[in-house]
Design an enzyme around this catalytic site. Structure first.
Site, mmCIF file in Angstrom:
data_model
loop_
_atom_site.group_PDB
_atom_site.id
_atom_site.type_symbol
_atom_site.label_atom_id
_atom_site.label_comp_id
_atom_site.label_asym_id
_atom_site.label_seq_id
_atom_site.Cartn_x
_atom_site.Cartn_y
_atom_site.Cartn_z
ATOM 1 N N GLY A 175 0.207 -15.626 -54.565
ATOM 2 C CA GLY A 175 0.150 -14.186 -54.319
ATOM 3 C C GLY A 175 1.243 -13.443 -55.075
ATOM 4 O O GLY A 175 1.031 -12.334 -55.569
ATOM 5 N N THR A 176 2.400 -14.059 -55.174
ATOM 6 C CA THR A 176 3.522 -13.418 -55.869
ATOM 7 C C THR A 176 3.165 -13.174 -57.335
ATOM 8 O O THR A 176 3.398 -12.085 -57.873
ATOM 9 C CB THR A 176 4.784 -14.307 -55.761
ATOM 10 O OG1 THR A 176 5.084 -14.483 -54.374
ATOM 11 C CG2 THR A 176 5.970 -13.689 -56.464
ATOM 12 N N ASN A 226 2.566 -8.434 -43.415
ATOM 13 C CA ASN A 226 2.820 -9.820 -43.013
ATOM 14 C C ASN A 226 3.661 -9.930 -41.757
ATOM 15 O O ASN A 226 3.540 -10.878 -40.999
ATOM 16 C CB ASN A 226 3.493 -10.584 -44.159
ATOM 17 C CG ASN A 226 4.598 -9.812 -44.822
ATOM 18 O OD1 ASN A 226 4.370 -8.733 -45.382
ATOM 19 N ND2 ASN A 226 5.809 -10.330 -44.739
ATOM 20 N N GLN A 234 -2.458 -11.068 -46.667
ATOM 21 C CA GLN A 234 -2.551 -11.312 -45.219
ATOM 22 C C GLN A 234 -3.872 -10.818 -44.625
ATOM 23 O O GLN A 234 -4.261 -11.256 -43.547
ATOM 24 C CB GLN A 234 -1.393 -10.643 -44.482
ATOM 25 C CG GLN A 234 -0.022 -11.243 -44.769
ATOM 26 C CD GLN A 234 0.160 -12.651 -44.211
ATOM 27 O OE1 GLN A 234 -0.636 -13.138 -43.397
ATOM 28 N NE2 GLN A 234 1.210 -13.314 -44.649
ATOM 29 N N SER A 250 -3.758 -15.142 -51.725
ATOM 30 C CA SER A 250 -2.994 -16.387 -51.811
ATOM 31 C C SER A 250 -3.677 -17.446 -50.947
ATOM 32 O O SER A 250 -3.865 -17.239 -49.742
ATOM 33 C CB SER A 250 -1.570 -16.143 -51.309
ATOM 34 O OG SER A 250 -0.886 -17.367 -51.236
ATOM 35 N N GLY A 251 -4.022 -18.585 -51.563
ATOM 36 C CA GLY A 251 -4.787 -19.619 -50.855
ATOM 37 C C GLY A 251 -4.134 -20.135 -49.587
ATOM 38 O O GLY A 251 -4.814 -20.380 -48.584
ATOM 39 N N HIS A 252 -2.802 -20.283 -49.613
ATOM 40 C CA HIS A 252 -2.168 -20.957 -48.470
ATOM 41 C C HIS A 252 -2.143 -20.103 -47.210
ATOM 42 O O HIS A 252 -1.769 -20.592 -46.138
ATOM 43 C CB HIS A 252 -0.773 -21.487 -48.831
ATOM 44 C CG HIS A 252 0.327 -20.492 -48.937
ATOM 45 N ND1 HIS A 252 1.247 -20.304 -47.940
ATOM 46 C CD2 HIS A 252 0.687 -19.638 -49.924
ATOM 47 C CE1 HIS A 252 2.133 -19.391 -48.321
ATOM 48 N NE2 HIS A 252 1.809 -18.965 -49.521
ATOM 49 N N THR A 304 -3.505 -24.323 -68.048
ATOM 50 C CA THR A 304 -4.598 -25.202 -67.605
ATOM 51 C C THR A 304 -4.858 -24.990 -66.128
ATOM 52 O O THR A 304 -3.928 -24.957 -65.320
ATOM 53 C CB THR A 304 -4.239 -26.670 -67.909
ATOM 54 O OG1 THR A 304 -3.998 -26.778 -69.309
ATOM 55 C CG2 THR A 304 -5.368 -27.610 -67.497
ATOM 56 N N CYS A 326 8.767 -16.018 -44.459
ATOM 57 C CA CYS A 326 7.849 -16.861 -45.216
ATOM 58 C C CYS A 326 8.466 -17.350 -46.509
ATOM 59 O O CYS A 326 7.873 -18.125 -47.208
ATOM 60 C CB CYS A 326 6.494 -16.188 -45.441
ATOM 61 S SG CYS A 326 6.549 -14.600 -46.190
HETATM 62 N N1 PLP Z 1 2.155 -10.846 -50.035
HETATM 63 C C1 PLP Z 1 2.183 -11.007 -48.708
HETATM 64 C C2 PLP Z 1 1.724 -9.883 -47.832
HETATM 65 C C3 PLP Z 1 2.614 -12.195 -48.140
HETATM 66 O O1 PLP Z 1 2.649 -12.331 -46.818
HETATM 67 C C4 PLP Z 1 3.023 -13.241 -48.994
HETATM 68 C C5 PLP Z 1 3.520 -14.473 -48.374
HETATM 69 O O2 PLP Z 1 4.513 -15.013 -48.584
HETATM 70 C C6 PLP Z 1 2.971 -13.026 -50.389
HETATM 71 C C7 PLP Z 1 2.531 -11.818 -50.869
HETATM 72 C C8 PLP Z 1 3.390 -14.077 -51.364
HETATM 73 O O3 PLP Z 1 2.373 -15.045 -51.524
HETATM 74 P P1 PLP Z 1 2.722 -16.464 -52.152
HETATM 75 O O4 PLP Z 1 3.497 -17.216 -51.146
HETATM 76 O O5 PLP Z 1 1.397 -17.092 -52.441
HETATM 77 O O6 PLP Z 1 3.476 -16.204 -53.407
#
Ligand code: PLP
Length: 385
Positions: free
Chosen positions: A70-71, A150, A178, A198-200, A236, A321
């Site tokens: 996600g970042t 989040n 989220q 973001s998959g996780h 890749t 997180c």
């Molecule tokens: N955006 C939000 C709202 C999140 O809660 C998170 C979680 O950490 C992120 C972005 C970042 O995602 P990632 O951990 O996949 O980089």
């Protein structure tokens, strides 16, 4: 077994997702770009995942770009918008964004660009009139609004914000990391130009994400190299991760989040009978069905977290997180709350892997720890004779 109530930090990988990705770690490890037949299953699987994600978003498969997280998606969306329109030197976002939007925005400011941070009210909601007033046609390159927060789970009026931003000629990005899978997230309804996942956060592993790119807008790639992802994100492909993310997206569509909401409600109602004075952070009418951000007056959340950890209950104090470092929540500060409220706030977040019995157990454990902390406080310091 720990009682895991921290799914906003990361979620349990669905066993079906693990099964789906294993063949791409074992047999189908070929590079999907290779020409030989052995590479075809990997190539086909990436295409299937692209369709699965697109179907969930109401997008076209060609509009889905796989990223590492996600970042990366957030940073890329912001950088692309500014690279496309170098004459536009203004960005609008909100004061309650995740750091993955706030930090790149702060970096823009260091490079002389202007960023407007929209405030939020006590319920965590932005004011659309404030957005309208902040827009500068011809100057504002991008509006980036967090779909669901989040920390508090507060849901933003993304569709309305996008319509207002488009009127002023700005591109619109939303961090839906989220929101996805927990509430309907549709790019046809919200009409955004870019969206991050973001998959996780929805039962796939860490290290794979999505950037949705509307076919109607141009894009300036940030990772240059072999030209994968139709030239939009070189590198890749993480085939097993992409397969996992696609499968997890499809499974989110097949599960009823009302069941998770029932657990969250059971939790809040159960706790209310035991700790009647807790307060919910975030507008109750605009909250993710899976998140409880709760303020316990007089309680130090960092201390409560440790006591809960002793009992194998996992939750978080504010937003944790990224690291275990505790810093006062900028989200609660933006909502107008003082440090006392922030340091007494805990976040509990639920998923379909929680069960009613553990929620009941968690309520008992949390209530007894809160009572214990309060009784120690009221009994005061131990005096020597
Ligand atoms: N955006 C939000 C709202 C999140 O809660 C998170 C979680 O950490 C992120 C972005 C970042 O995602 P990632 O951990 O996949 O980089």
């Amino acid at each position: 077994m720990p009682i895991y109530l921290d799914s906003n930090a990361t979620s349990q990988i669905d066993p079906e997702v693990i099964e789906a990705m294993l063949p791409f770690l074992r047999e189908h490890y070929a590079n999907p770009s290779s020409a030989y037949r052995m590479a075809k299953p990997a190539r086909d699987a990436v295409a299937t995942a692209r369709r699965e994600v697109a179907a969930m978003l109401g997008a076209d498969p060609d509009e889905i770009v796989f990223t590492s997280c996600g970042t990366e998606s957030n940073n890329t969306a912001i950088a692309s918008a500014l690279a496309l329109y170098p004459e536009k030197r203004h960005v609008i976002t909100t004061a309650a964004e995740h750091d993955a939007v706030l930090a790149p925005c702060q970096a823009l400011e260091e490079h002389g660009l202007e960023v407007t941070y929209l405030g939020v009210n006590e319920g965590g909601l932005i004011d659309l009139e404030e957005l309208r007033a902040a827009l500068r046609p011809g100057e504002t390159a991008l509006v980036s609004i967090l779909w669901a927060n989040n920390e508090t789970g507060v849901i933003a009026p993304v569709a309305e914000a996008a319509a207002i931003a488009h009127e002023a000629g700005a591109l619109v990005h939303t961090d839906a990391v989220q929101a996805f899978g927990k509430i309907p997230v549709s790019v046809t309804e919200a009409d955004v130009d870019m969206l991050s996942l973001s998959g996780h956060k929805f039962h796939a592993p860490k290290g794979v994400g999505v950037l949705y790119l509307s076919s109607r807008v141009r894009f300036e790639p940030q990772l240059l190299g072999g030209g994968q992802e139709s030239g939009r994100r070189s590198g890749t492909e993480n085939v097993a991760g992409i397969v996992a993310l696609g499968t997890a997206a499809r499974l989110m569509g097949e599960h009823d989040e009302a069941e998770v909401q029932a657990l969250r409600d059971q939790f809040e109602n159960g706790l209310r009978t035991r700790v009647p004075d807790y307060e919910i952070n975030g507008d109750p009418a605009h909250r993710l069905p899976t998140t409880s951000s709760l303020y316990f007056p007089g309680i130090d959340a960092a201390g409560l977290l440790l006591l809960l950890d002793d009992e194998d209950v996992c939750a978080s104090a504010g937003s944790a997180c990224h690291t275990s470092a505790l810093h006062s929540s900028h989200v609660l500060a933006a909502m107008g709350f003082d440090r006392r409220r922030a340091s007494g706030t805990m976040r509990f977040s639920f998923s379909r892997f929680n069960v009613s019995e553990e929620v009941e157990q968690a309520v008992e454990i949390i209530a007894s720890k809160v009572e214990k902390m309060r009784s120690l406080r009221t009994s005061g310091p131990i005096r020597r004779a």
